[in-house]
Scaffold this motif. Structure first.
Motif, short mmCIF file in Angstrom:
data_model
loop_
_atom_site.label_atom_id
_atom_site.label_comp_id
_atom_site.label_asym_id
_atom_site.label_seq_id
_atom_site.Cartn_x
_atom_site.Cartn_y
_atom_site.Cartn_z
N GLN A 33 73.48 41.98 -0.01
CA GLN A 33 72.09 41.81 0.13
C GLN A 33 71.50 41.40 -0.98
OE1 GLN A 33 70.02 44.86 1.94
NE2 GLN A 33 68.31 43.63 2.39
N LYS A 323 75.64 44.51 12.63
CA LYS A 323 74.39 43.95 12.91
C LYS A 323 73.61 43.91 11.46
CE LYS A 323 73.39 45.06 17.70
NZ LYS A 323 72.47 46.12 18.33
N LYS A 324 74.01 45.05 10.54
CA LYS A 324 73.33 45.09 9.22
C LYS A 324 74.26 44.10 8.47
CE LYS A 324 72.40 49.86 8.67
NZ LYS A 324 71.01 49.75 8.27
N LYS A 327 72.21 40.76 9.10
CA LYS A 327 70.92 40.91 8.53
C LYS A 327 71.17 40.65 6.98
CE LYS A 327 66.69 43.47 8.11
NZ LYS A 327 66.21 44.65 8.56
N LYS A 330 73.09 36.92 6.28
CA LYS A 330 72.69 35.91 7.04
C LYS A 330 73.88 34.83 7.66
CE LYS A 330 68.57 36.08 4.48
NZ LYS A 330 67.66 35.11 3.62
#
Length: 795
Positions: A33, A323-324, A327, A330
């Motif tokens: 991230q 799912k993380k 997110k 991307k």
């Protein structure tokens, strides 16, 4: 609550390392991230909100949504390969399809770690399921023996029954099924001799056959047809291959295991020198076997439920972390990888669910008289819920305790009790009668604190102690009981002082001395109360293990037995208070402690009582040495024997005050202190390991490591405090029984600290072996099993 915290709370404490490392994967995603955020400049919030208003409407059309789903599949960036190793087990390896750019190595690292966790979880789950299947096969054989024993006990003169099973010729399997008709009561009751009897036996693989799946893709393809026919004749013109052995023939190959769990079984085992014995077909034998198998089924059912929950929470964790990833990175990879997870063993295996259903049916049918509601109530006990009234009364009794302490101090000051020599000597004389409860209350408060910290550190203390699920005490429960006892003791002491020093109530002086005896009677009545009040299950548990300690070494030693005996070694002064009770009310009415020591018999028992707890531990070590053949128990037993010598010599010096005894007491006490301190820190706590981090232990339940060093130093200091009884340091404001009371309290405090770290070490040993369930002894042993074991030993 965030999923990470919820995931941690739902783990089986002993299996923590076998779960998916969710936090490690989150840390890797944090790097992903950060890299993504560094690539794209931050968009102002107002602009992004304004642009979101102009996004095109996706619509509600099903076709458009399906097309979007197809686009998602096409944009997958990973390919998961399945490799079969030598054990025919799947190993998963994920290939990251896009060419990695600078800074995207963390994504590759994420999928490598994800593969590692999936392989770990799959391997652990498969191993546990295979263990469960083996245990189910063992329970099958035990149930067949139990059913046959039931028939033989209920109707001892019954003729043997032959069960014919019709097996189709196209079946290559030797598996068989049984009819679902329940056992007829007349088969187990008073049927006539020679009458045809319908009985239902478990097939050799009824619990582990799911049933047989011979087709592909998990579709059931039954290859056999079973038609049970009951006949007294050995053959009726039918091929003998279609017959199975008589169900009662199993009794010819079965013995009752001599587990030596009771005094009589231990004595018989030692005298006869035999492990197992032949069946006698008695009702007591049947009742004991039913009880053992009932407990075995309950424990097996709990194990299956934990396995099912293990599968569920790990699958949910994989879904959440993917799912993380989508997110953070991307990229779309969750659907592709979750398909692999769902196809893996932990995602597709259904053996546990089928075993759960079969265990439920078997338990309800054979142990609950086909009463499904009662059977499930036993299999699924309700978890204990914390009650608000426990917290309320804990606070109420705590306030009452403080108020009573203040009232006692004010009464002593107002009546000037300590300034009057007669009253001061009287208080010192009756002080041991009440200090007994002070020792017990202090020990219980420390136990309540330990329970609180055990829960905080996720130490599974109910499993270690062997407490029945749903009956374990919480820290508030123990605190409530201890504060209630404190209120009872202080209230009685206040009344006693008031009756003694108040001249108005001098008419009651003859009965004043009976107040401590009344308190003791009330305390024993609460402790031994047979009614289902005041935590009956916990009181029965304590009484049972206390009886095991008293009868050592006749009972098999469990963790709760020797743990309780270790607690008793710190309550020596409390036992001496009980002896003073006998002297005070028995030998000479209302006798002073100094005059009790003038009695030779009192002094002899004064030494014996101090030795009893250590002698119990010594006998327990001897029992475990002969059973487990572990020389560590010999060293542990020698430690307690050395402590017995030190206690005897030190007590003789305390009574005689001779210099020759002082030197001997000092030498033996120092030797016992050194040996015991080493055993506490290195063996009981598992600390000071050379190859571990900071010379502590590789795994620690407490995050603050300095606490371990503080506790080790404190243990040494508190061990040395007992030297005061020999060196006789001049300590102000401490005279007479106050010195022994203080150091006895310090010893109880040291034992309370020892209690936490001893259980922590035991818990971590269970974690290292993934031991989350107790081993339940089974009632029957088969001749062929004994022969196989003997052959293995010979080879």
């Amino acid at each position: 609550m965030k999923f990470g915290k919820e995931f941690k709370q739902q783990k089986v404490p002993e299996w923590t390392e076998a779960y998916m490392d969710y936090n490690k994967l989150k840390r890797i995603l944090h790097k992903v991230q950060q890299f993504r955020q560094s690539e794209e400049p931050p968009t102002p919030m107002k602009v992004s909100q304004k642009l979101s208003l102009y996004k095109p409407f996706s619509g509600l059309d099903v076709k458009s949504n399906s097309e979007e789903t197809n686009d998602d599949v096409e944009e997958q960036v990973i390919a998961v390969e399945t490799v079969h190793n030598g054990d025919d087990r799947e190993v998963y390896n994920t290939n990251f399809l896009p060419s990695p750019k600078e800074g995207e190595e963390s994504e590759i690292m994420f999928f490598e770690k994800l593969d590692e966790e999936l392989n770990k979880v799959n391997t652990f789950y498969r191993d546990k399921v295979e263990e469960a299947i083996e245990e189910a096969a063992s329970l099958n054989k035990q149930m067949n023996a139990l059913i046959a024993l039931r028939i033989k006990v209920k109707q001892p003169d019954i003729n043997k029954c032959h069960i014919k099973r019709k097996v189709s010729l196209d079946s290559s399997s030797t598996e068989s099924s049984i009819s679902d008709s329940p056992i007829r009561e007349d088969a187990l009751g008073g049927g006539r001799v020679g009458e045809d009897v319908q009985i239902e036996m478990l097939s050799s693989n009824e619990l582990i056959d799911f049933p047989s799946y011979h087709g592909e893709n998990g579709h059931m393809d039954p290859k056999f047809d079973v038609e049970p026919i009951y006949d007294d004749s050995s053959s009726n013109g039918v091929n003998s291959e279609n017959y199975e052995p008589d169900p009662l023939d199993v009794l010819d190959r079965v013995r009752i295991k001599n587990t030596r769990e009771s005094p009589m079984s231990t004595i018989r085992g030692v005298l006869n020198d035999s492990k197992d014995k032949d069946l006698r077909f008695k009702k007591e034998e049947l009742k004991k076997a039913e009880g053992q198998l009932k407990v075995a089924f309950i424990e097996f059912y709990r194990k299956l439920h934990q396995l099912k929950h293990y599968s569920y929470v790990n699958l949910l964790a994989f879904s959440k972390i993917l799912k993380k990833y989508e997110k953070s990175a991307k990229r779309r990879a969750a659907r592709s990888y979750m398909k692999t997870v769902d196809d893996s063993y932990i995602g597709s295996s259904d053996e546990v669910n089928l075993l759960l259903d079969r265990v439920e049916d078997t338990f309800v049918k054979y142990f609950a008289n086909s009463n499904h509601r009662e059977g499930m109530k036993i299999l699924r006990p309700k978890r204990k819920r914390e009650k608000h009234r426990v917290a309320f009364f804990s606070g109420f009794f705590s306030g009452c305790t403080i108020a009573l302490l203040i009232a006692i101090i004010l009464l002593i000051q107002a009546r000037k009790v300590m300034t009057k020599k007669e009253h001061a000597m009287y208080l010192e004389n009756v002080f041991p009668l009440y200090s007994l409860y002070a020792y017990i209350i202090l020990h219980m408060l420390l136990y309540a604190a330990n329970i609180h910290f055990w829960k905080h550190c996720r130490i599974n203390y109910p499993f270690i102690f062997g407490v029945k699920q749903g009956t374990e005490l919480s820290s508030q429960d123990v605190f409530l009981f201890s504060t209630g006892l404190a209120v009872l003791t202080l209230g009685t002491f206040l009344v006693h002082i008031h009756l003694k020093v108040d001249s108005v109530n001098s008419v009651y002086s003859k009965h004043t001395e009976l107040v401590p005896a009344g308190l003791l009677i009330v305390f024993l009545a609460i402790f031994l109360c047979p009614f289902n009040v005041i935590y009956k299950s916990s009181r029965v548990f304590l009484i049972r293990h206390l009886f095991h300690c008293i009868c050592a070494p006749l009972y098999k030693v469990s963790f709760a037995d020797f743990f309780l005996a270790d607690q008793l070694t710190s309550q020596v002064q409390a036992f001496r208070c009980l002896e003073f009770y006998m002297c005070y009310y028995g030998m000479r009415w209302y006798q002073k402690e100094e005059k009790c020591h003038d009695l030779d018999l009192y002094n002899v028992f004064y030494i014996i009582i101090a030795v009893i707890p250590y002698w119990i531990r010594f006998l327990q070590c001897v029992r475990r040495l002969f059973e487990e053949k572990d020389w560590a128990h010999l060293y542990n037993g020698s430690r307690y024997f050395l402590t017995i010598v030190a206690v005897v010599v030190r007590t003789v010096f305390e009574l005689k005050l001779e210099k020759s005894w002082k030197i001997l007491a000092f030498i033996t006490s120092i030797a016992a202190i050194v040996f015991n301190t080493y055993w506490d820190i290195v063996v009981d706590w598992g600390l000071l390991q050379r190859k571990s981090n900071m010379f502590l232990r590789n795994k620690l339940a407490v995050s603050r490591r300095y606490l371990y060093f503080v506790v080790m130093v404190m243990d040494v200091i508190l061990r040395l405090c007992w030297l005061q009884l020999m060196l006789k340091f001049n300590i102000r404001f401490l005279k007479g029984t106050a010195i022994s009371t203080l150091f006895s309290s310090l010893e109880i405090f040291r034992r309370g600290v020892w209690m936490f770290f001893r259980l922590e070490n035991e818990h971590l040993n269970n974690v290292g072996r993934y031991r989350a369930f107790k081993s339940v002894p089974l009632p029957f042993s088969y001749y062929e099993e004994d022969e196989d074991e003997s052959e293995k030993k010979d080879t």
